[in-house]
Design a protein around this motif. Structure first.
Motif, PDB file in Angstrom:
ATOM      1  N   LEU A 129       0.849  -1.195   0.000  1.00 14.54           N
ATOM      2  CA  LEU A 129       0.000   0.000   0.000  1.00 14.54           C
ATOM      3  C   LEU A 129       0.880   1.239   0.000  1.00 14.54           C
ATOM      4  CD1 LEU A 129      -2.741  -0.935   2.634  1.00 14.54           C
ATOM      5  CD2 LEU A 129      -3.082  -0.604   0.180  1.00 14.54           C
ATOM      6  N   PRO A 130       0.412   2.318  -0.643  1.00 13.59           N
ATOM      7  CA  PRO A 130       1.161   3.581  -0.586  1.00 13.59           C
ATOM      8  C   PRO A 130       1.271   4.056   0.867  1.00 13.59           C
ATOM      9  CG  PRO A 130      -0.590   3.691  -2.218  1.00 13.59           C
ATOM     10  CD  PRO A 130      -0.799   2.429  -1.457  1.00 13.59           C
ATOM     11  N   LYS A 131       2.245   4.932   1.107  1.00 15.83           N
ATOM     12  CA  LYS A 131       2.560   5.343   2.466  1.00 15.83           C
ATOM     13  C   LYS A 131       1.361   5.936   3.213  1.00 15.83           C
ATOM     14  CE  LYS A 131       6.433   7.363   4.955  1.00 15.83           C
ATOM     15  NZ  LYS A 131       6.072   6.547   6.107  1.00 15.83           N
ATOM     16  N   GLU A 182      -1.704 -10.992   3.624  1.00 11.87           N
ATOM     17  CA  GLU A 182      -0.455 -11.108   4.393  1.00 11.87           C
ATOM     18  C   GLU A 182       0.188  -9.736   4.581  1.00 11.87           C
ATOM     19  OE1 GLU A 182       1.617 -14.007   2.168  1.00 11.87           O
ATOM     20  OE2 GLU A 182       0.705 -15.697   3.256  1.00 11.87           O
ATOM     21  N   TYR A 183       0.032  -8.890   3.574  1.00  9.83           N
ATOM     22  CA  TYR A 183       0.570  -7.538   3.693  1.00  9.83           C
ATOM     23  C   TYR A 183      -0.139  -6.783   4.821  1.00  9.83           C
ATOM     24  CZ  TYR A 183       1.854  -2.765   2.733  1.00  9.83           C
ATOM     25  OH  TYR A 183       2.314  -1.492   2.871  1.00  9.83           O
ATOM     26  N   LEU A 184      -1.455  -6.963   4.903  1.00  4.87           N
ATOM     27  CA  LEU A 184      -2.203  -6.284   5.965  1.00  4.87           C
ATOM     28  C   LEU A 184      -1.791  -6.822   7.335  1.00  4.87           C
ATOM     29  CD1 LEU A 184      -5.743  -6.130   4.304  1.00  4.87           C
ATOM     30  CD2 LEU A 184      -4.089  -4.285   4.578  1.00  4.87           C
ATOM     31  N   VAL A 185      -1.534  -8.115   7.396  1.00  3.94           N
ATOM     32  CA  VAL A 185      -1.058  -8.705   8.651  1.00  3.94           C
ATOM     33  C   VAL A 185       0.277  -8.078   9.039  1.00  3.94           C
ATOM     34  CG1 VAL A 185      -0.207 -10.827   9.733  1.00  3.94           C
ATOM     35  CG2 VAL A 185      -2.275 -10.877   8.324  1.00  3.94           C
ATOM     36  N   TYR A 186       1.118  -7.910   8.028  1.00  3.60           N
ATOM     37  CA  TYR A 186       2.432  -7.305   8.261  1.00  3.60           C
ATOM     38  C   TYR A 186       2.276  -5.883   8.823  1.00  3.60           C
ATOM     39  CZ  TYR A 186       6.271  -4.327   6.554  1.00  3.60           C
ATOM     40  OH  TYR A 186       7.229  -3.374   6.432  1.00  3.60           O
ATOM     41  N   LEU A 187       1.360  -5.131   8.201  1.00  7.45           N
ATOM     42  CA  LEU A 187       1.082  -3.767   8.692  1.00  7.45           C
ATOM     43  C   LEU A 187       0.620  -3.806  10.142  1.00  7.45           C
ATOM     44  CD1 LEU A 187      -0.903  -1.563   6.162  1.00  7.45           C
ATOM     45  CD2 LEU A 187       1.470  -1.345   6.919  1.00  7.45           C
ATOM     46  N   PHE A 243      -2.953   5.722   7.346  1.00  8.27           N
ATOM     47  CA  PHE A 243      -4.372   5.797   7.703  1.00  8.27           C
ATOM     48  C   PHE A 243      -4.846   4.470   8.268  1.00  8.27           C
ATOM     49  CE2 PHE A 243      -8.904   5.414   6.417  1.00  8.27           C
ATOM     50  CZ  PHE A 243      -9.389   6.306   7.343  1.00  8.27           C
ATOM     51  N   LEU A 244      -4.476   3.396   7.601  1.00  9.26           N
ATOM     52  CA  LEU A 244      -4.924   2.081   8.037  1.00  9.26           C
ATOM     53  C   LEU A 244      -4.393   1.784   9.441  1.00  9.26           C
ATOM     54  CD1 LEU A 244      -6.691   0.082   6.556  1.00  9.26           C
ATOM     55  CD2 LEU A 244      -4.650  -1.243   6.030  1.00  9.26           C
ATOM     56  N   THR A 245      -3.123   2.106   9.642  1.00  5.13           N
ATOM     57  CA  THR A 245      -2.541   1.876  10.962  1.00  5.13           C
ATOM     58  C   THR A 245      -3.291   2.667  12.035  1.00  5.13           C
ATOM     59  OG1 THR A 245      -0.394   1.488   9.978  1.00  5.13           O
ATOM     60  CG2 THR A 245      -0.418   2.070  12.298  1.00  5.13           C
ATOM     61  N   SER A 246      -3.593   3.929  11.715  1.00  8.70           N
ATOM     62  CA  SER A 246      -4.273   4.752  12.720  1.00  8.70           C
ATOM     63  C   SER A 246      -5.658   4.185  13.016  1.00  8.70           C
ATOM     64  CB  SER A 246      -4.349   6.213  12.262  1.00  8.70           C
ATOM     65  OG  SER A 246      -5.412   6.387  11.358  1.00  8.70           O
ATOM     66  N   MET A 247      -6.312   3.597  12.012  1.00  8.80           N
ATOM     67  CA  MET A 247      -7.630   3.028  12.254  1.00  8.80           C
ATOM     68  C   MET A 247      -7.523   1.679  12.972  1.00  8.80           C
ATOM     69  SD  MET A 247      -9.577   5.427  11.411  1.00  8.80           S
ATOM     70  CE  MET A 247     -11.303   5.059  11.172  1.00  8.80           C
ATOM     71  N   LEU A 248      -6.517   0.901  12.654  1.00  9.40           N
ATOM     72  CA  LEU A 248      -6.339  -0.378  13.357  1.00  9.40           C
ATOM     73  C   LEU A 248      -6.092  -0.133  14.842  1.00  9.40           C
ATOM     74  CD1 LEU A 248      -4.077  -2.331  10.810  1.00  9.40           C
ATOM     75  CD2 LEU A 248      -6.430  -2.879  11.431  1.00  9.40           C
ATOM     76  N   ARG A 249      -5.360   0.937  15.123  1.00 13.63           N
ATOM     77  CA  ARG A 249      -5.135   1.284  16.523  1.00 13.63           C
ATOM     78  C   ARG A 249      -6.421   1.681  17.198  1.00 13.63           C
ATOM     79  NH1 ARG A 249       0.777   3.954  17.078  1.00 13.63           N
ATOM     80  NH2 ARG A 249       0.345   3.568  19.244  1.00 13.63           N
ATOM     81  N   ARG A 250      -7.421   1.977  16.407  1.00  7.22           N
ATOM     82  CA  ARG A 250      -8.708   2.377  16.983  1.00  7.22           C
ATOM     83  C   ARG A 250      -9.746   1.266  16.845  1.00  7.22           C
ATOM     84  NH1 ARG A 250      -6.145   7.085  15.473  1.00  7.22           N
ATOM     85  NH2 ARG A 250      -6.161   8.624  17.142  1.00  7.22           N
TER      86      ARG A 250
END
Lengths: 650, 650
Positions: free
Chosen positions: B241-243, B287-292, B248-255
């Motif tokens: 995924l682009p940076k 797997e990429y999302l898991v990595y993130l 954004f995804l990380t910030s939402m996963l944290r939520r």
């Protein structure tokens, strides 16, 4: 000289005198009452009393104790204070002044004066005109509204022609900055439309357009001050009002609005100096107002009957679930105009269905009255039959066993040999033959709201294939309305259900924000393969860019029924204002009051802004209900979801 | 391969697979779970099932009975249905179609499918994106929300860059016609923000600006679908995924947002054909999302402690009326950064007040700690004294008799001979001498909300004329916020009081609509002739014309305290975001969470529209309280009038 001993004009029979200075309160009040007026509007504080800022006061502890800011409450007894005096606050007060010390002084003075008025249990306090955005003033008013037991707060609002004002609009709030209505709407919204918060309109030389004036009818206007400059002088030197002023004032007096007359400076002086000059000219203006008041025609008998129903919320009938009472039948039967319509509709229908030759040959028409009640439609049908010389065989179907007794007695008494009474629910009835004409009066104020569609769908199975239903069709109409009183009355129940229930109401203090728009239409008989009486309408009321701002408290609903349309005639029965059925004496038909659908939260409609709403007629296994929502100028909640608050049982 | 056994990221540890076609549900679900995912998003109805209009169906009674529209509920057991399957409705459904028959079919199908989902007790149903003004869709959703017991409704909202959209604005509702956020806000308003209504963001190739993304944090986003076209391929041929997408995804996963991964067409086919190609590529994205997900740093110890407080409403302390408990003291004392600030402030103050020469001559400074609690400020002051070699005589004043015991033990244990403990309310204390320095920690999250001004006004009488208060001053700040969860939690109490009470909250799913603005400032000691701690602030948050629309649920409040400012140093203690005090390890000070002032009704803030609000600090004989109201973009009611719902006792 009280205005008159009239009971039909309520509070408008009370008029007062407004003074800015009142040296001797007892004498001033005595003069006012002796002059025929009912109350005095006087300053709460000594006009020369200017509250020094708390800071300044504290700086000089050696200064003498300040004089009390108001007169002693012993000057009058409590009955006088509470019924003959309206207080007004000091004119220098500005609780939203940009100067913090001035604001603090203003706030302290406003609290002191309002607290004093509450102590005296005054009937009302006249407050200064609000400014748009004056949040601190709004908050103080709001705090007092929560604490006052019976003193009302009247906010003075100058009635000015917005055309004469700068038309600047606040981009964020979409409010016209210089329109006093907007400032009032701001205050009202901040105080959530508290029922003790009212308006005192201040009428000067110029008047707004008729549309602008009309929006005040639905607002809680409690009093009108007609300023001296509103008057002109006629040829004989007497003060008179221009024609539009007269009309507006008359229309407000008919709506129970009181009139404090402002005394001019001379008159004010009179109270202390004994001079009668100023008083004389005030009195002449006052006499003119009395003349205007007396010119209002006496209420008609029907108006007197209806007076008790004005702006009174009634739950709509549930005629399928409940049996009507004798008194209800009697009320409905009183309205001759409705049965005249039915007679004309049956007449036209019979003429169209039976040629003169067939009539001469003795051909009979089978006419079935479903929901015959105590027989008025049977009588109207027989009269039509007689007038056109078409023979009838009549079946009168009625589910209410109590009404059936009246019906049977009537048939016997009148010797109606061609009328058979059937005691049965029309949805279950089993008549011996099919009918040419099915006559019913099952309409509610909103047309279909007493389940006429469902009843007639059930009854149409005993109608011949080419049979006619009277009514043939009906359409409902809705208009957004301002009606502060109705909204507050529904709100006063304190629950969600009453804010999601439509009411039958004789609308009186109510202004339409736009013309009624068509909602649902039903036609009978319904030959669709699958009969579906659920409906959905998206309604949009276009308003001109220069239309005024208004507050929406809900919707007023009406119907127009096409009883019969054919070559021999086109007969409607309607409470939709443009086609409202008129009785033989020119009085409007009064069998149905309009219906009022409330909104849970009042909606501010900005100047030039459309209104959009949605209305659903929903059908469940055992009930029918409406849901409604507003989506412009802003999106509100959907009302009565799943019929949770209101429904009509099948 | 479940994401991780992490407890700090809640629901975000759940991920699913979304398919458009699913021939064999059992096998498809088994494959999904075997592939390491937690749930399957599958159509509720057979994709080929197109409900014929009721009218058409009835016309041909001889047609064979239609096949059932959905799979048998016996395919899975109820635990599987309710935890491993999210249903999605048929894509052809359009309940607001301009064609009435299409609309009727859509409505019937939507009801049927939602009814089926409720029957299966699915965890959630994924609904199609709403359109602005789609009132019929909103009504059906609303009806189901009122009837569903635990199935959530997730509305799919495409995340598109509004800059790429036509910027047309509906003049009446001021909503940007093509912004999917507006359509969501419309639906939410119609359903009154029902807690079971959530958003499933659909992330594609382009992303909106950071500001536009941030507004979703406070919205009830339950899931994010990262579409295939959001991915690019890296040098090694793997999907990445682009940076900005990653961030954004990380910030939402944290939520705690879940991630259903859409399977591409090939993957969908795989379920029925057995081909593994499509599945392979879906798996690589997965797997990429898991990595993130795994890249998200583990929560710090402090974050783990705070996790339980995230978005949890706490009533503010009433330290004057109640005595704090031991555990509360312990919690406060944990935050070293706060006491470091106090130590620095006392240090700078002592250096400024006592010259080196005087210090050498043994000059003593009288320092009084008011509200000494269990002694942390005494300890910080003594440390400062030691560091700069200025002698102190310390008085520790504390009203809580329980804390006094700890304090006395501490003095004895540490051998602090220069510390006297006084068991007394600081407003009534009578110390034997006047102080040079008055040290207190009486601040609440909003600065003055635990009555620091009133306490210090009382205590300043034992301060020398040139004495110093630490803190010297404090200022509160407010920002309008989106925080659907907090609003719903307050609403869930079902009464007015909870909608008019400020809460202390660790804000987590909360977006600021504008930067915080300054509200009230207090300075100590207060040498005004008349001390007046009542305050009024009119706040206006200017927003750029191209700012986005947002929903306002209330205000977030902060403070910044100037502990001491002088030649020797300028020490602040602050939770106001731009100046938030940081601890020695770079962690933000955590002694105070922000304060949340709710609004009774959420306010839609149109794109480019300012927000205006008013805040009052009111003082009565025995209590202090706030009142607040919003006056732009529209006028709302005044909250907490007369302190009817919330106040702090004096």
């Amino acid at each position: 000289m009280p205005l008159a001993r009239r009971t039909d004009l309520g509070d408008s029979a009370y008029a007062g005198l407004e003074v800015d200075v009142c040296g001797d309160l007892q004498r001033c009040l005595a003069d006012t009452l002796a002059g025929g007026l009912d109350f005095l509007v006087a300053p709460l504080a000594h006009p020369r009393h200017r509250r020094p800022s708390a800071a300044a006061a504290s700086r000089d502890p050696s200064a003498p104790a300040p004089a009390p800011f108001a007169r002693s409450d012993l000057l009058l007894n409590s009955a006088q204070w509470s019924s003959q005096v309206v207080g007004k606050t000091s004119p220098w007060i500005d609780a939203d002044s940009p100067s913090a010390p001035y604001r603090a002084d203003s706030e302290a003075a406003l609290r002191q004066e309002l607290g004093w008025a509450a102590h005296l249990s005054l009937h009302a306090v006249l407050l200064p005109p609000p400014r748009l955005g004056a949040a601190n003033y709004a908050r103080i008013v709001c705090q007092f509204l929560g604490a006052l037991s019976h003193t009302a707060l009247w906010v003075r609002v100058p009635l000015v022609d917005p055309a004469s004002l700068a038309s600047a609009v606040d981009a964020c709030t979409r409010r016209r900055i210089h329109d006093p209505f907007e400032a009032w709407a701001f205050l009202r919204a901040a105080c959530e439309g508290h029922p003790q918060l009212g308006v005192c309109l201040h009428v000067g030389a110029s008047l707004p357009s008729d549309g602008e004036l009309a929006r005040w009818i639905g607002e809680p206007v409690r009093a009108i001050v007609v300023a001296e400059d509103a008057f002109t002088t006629n040829k004989r030197g007497f003060p008179v009002l221009p024609k539009r002023h007269q009309e507006f004032l008359t229309s407000m007096l008919r709506r129970n609005v009181q009139v404090p007359t402002p005394a001019e400076a001379a008159a004010q002086a009179a109270a202390s100096t004994g001079s009668r000059d100023g008083w004389h000219s005030t009195r002449r203006r006052w006499e003119y107002l009395v003349y205007l008041f007396r010119k209002i025609p006496d209420a008609t008998e029907q108006e007197l009957v209806e007076a008790g129903y004005r702006d009174y919320l009634q739950a709509p009938l549930q005629p399928l679930m409940d049996n009507l009472e004798s008194a209800t039948y009697e009320t409905f039967e009183k309205d001759a105009s409705k049965y005249t319509c039915y007679e004309e509709a049956v007449l036209a229908c019979l003429r169209d269905r039976v040629t003169d030759a067939d009539a001469a040959a003795g051909k009979e028409t089978v006419l079935m009255v479903v929901g015959a009640g105590r027989g008025p439609l049977v009588r109207a049908s027989l009269r039509a039959s007689e007038r056109c010389g078409r023979k009838l065989r009549v079946y009168a179907v009625e589910k209410n066993p109590n009404a059936v007794i009246t019906l049977q007695s009537l048939v016997a008494a009148e010797g109606w040999t061609n009328v058979s009474v059937m005691s049965s629910d029309m949805r279950a009835a089993d008549p011996p033959e099919k009918a040419d004409v099915l006559v019913s009066e099952l309409l509610g104020s909103f047309g279909d709201n007493e389940l006429s569609p469902e009843c007639l769908d059930g009854a149409q199975r005993f109608l011949k294939d080419d049979g006619v239903s009277i009514p043939q069709a009906y359409t409902s109409y809705l208009a957004p309305v301002t009606c502060a009183k109705l909204w507050n009355d529904a709100k006063a129940y304190g629950d969600l259900a009453h804010m999601e229930t439509p009411y039958v109401v004789k609308l009186h203090r109510c202004s339409l924000i736009a013309d009624p728009a068509e909602v649902f239409t039903f036609e009978h008989p319904n030959h669709a393969d699958v009969v579906d009486n659920s409906r959905y309408a998206k309604l949009r009321w276009r308003r001109e860019p220069r239309s005024h701002a208004a507050t929406m408290h809900g919707f007023a609903g009406y119907f127009d029924a096409k009883l019969y349309e054919g070559p021999a005639g086109n007969v409607h029965c309607s409470i939709y204002p443009p086609t409202h059925t008129m009785g033989p004496t020119g009085e409007p038909m009064f069998s149905w009051f309009p219906i009022y659908f409330p909104l849970r939260y009042p909606v501010h409609v900005p100047a030039g802004c459309d209104v959009e709403a949605h209305m659903w007629r929903c059908i469940g296994p055992s009930k029918v209900w409406y849901e409604w929502s507003v989506t412009a100028p802003d999106v509100g909640p959907i009302h009565n979801v799943n019929g949770r608050s209101y429904w009509v049982g099948l």
